[in-house]
Motif scaffolding. Structure first.
Motif, short mmCIF file in Angstrom:
data_model
loop_
_atom_site.label_atom_id
_atom_site.label_comp_id
_atom_site.label_asym_id
_atom_site.label_seq_id
_atom_site.Cartn_x
_atom_site.Cartn_y
_atom_site.Cartn_z
N UNK A 28 0.83 -1.21 0.00
CA UNK A 28 0.00 0.00 0.00
C UNK A 28 0.87 1.25 0.00
N UNK A 29 1.96 1.23 0.72
CA UNK A 29 2.87 2.39 0.71
C UNK A 29 3.49 2.57 -0.68
N UNK A 30 3.91 1.48 -1.29
CA UNK A 30 4.58 1.53 -2.60
C UNK A 30 3.62 2.02 -3.69
N UNK A 54 0.93 5.63 -1.28
CA UNK A 54 1.46 6.76 -0.52
C UNK A 54 2.72 7.35 -1.15
N UNK A 55 3.72 6.56 -1.40
CA UNK A 55 4.98 7.10 -1.89
C UNK A 55 4.87 7.77 -3.26
N UNK A 56 4.06 7.26 -4.20
CA UNK A 56 3.93 7.98 -5.47
C UNK A 56 3.27 9.36 -5.32
N UNK A 57 2.47 9.54 -4.29
CA UNK A 57 1.79 10.82 -4.10
C UNK A 57 2.66 11.87 -3.42
N UNK A 58 3.81 11.47 -2.94
CA UNK A 58 4.71 12.41 -2.29
C UNK A 58 5.60 13.06 -3.34
#
Length: 122
Positions: A65-67, A70-74
């Protein structure tokens, strides 16, 4: 036959403690039982097995879920490398697994639950 007897006895004991059914028979565990996987309730598993089981499940889904989300949206920061992401997911899984194993071990002692193998004789 031994497993079903032990499982029924374990669930009966856990129910008599006043714990919520979602605590001693979480949805994933009930799904595994319906699929025919013979796994003891978490209160009757070893500390290591609970740590590994809970940690692998949580770490895998947290990491994915982070990969993917979350991380693409940062946009302000660069996403982590695959190795860094793997290590972060592994650390999160390990910490979650240890925390859950501690909770289950504490409950096992608090309610003086017998060993899984001792459920045959009762």
């Amino acid at each position: 036959m031994h497993f079903e007897h032990r499982k029924a006895r374990a669930l009966e004991l856990l129910s008599s403690t006043g714990m919520a059914p979602s605590h001693y028979a979480p949805p994933l565990l009930r799904l595994l039982w319906k699929a025919g996987v013979q796994v003891a309730p978490p209160h009757f598993q070893s500390f290591l097995r609970t740590t590994l089981g809970m940690g692998l499940f949580f770490g895998t889904f947290w990491g994915l879920s982070m990969w993917l989300v979350v991380w693409p949206l940062q946009a302000a920061t660069r996403p982590p490398s695959p190795m860094t992401a793997f290590l972060a997911a592994s650390a999160a899984g390990l910490l979650f697994g240890l925390a859950m194993s501690t909770v289950y071990a504490r409950d096992r002692r608090k309610h003086q639950l017998p060993a899984w193998t001792a459920l045959d004789g009762e």
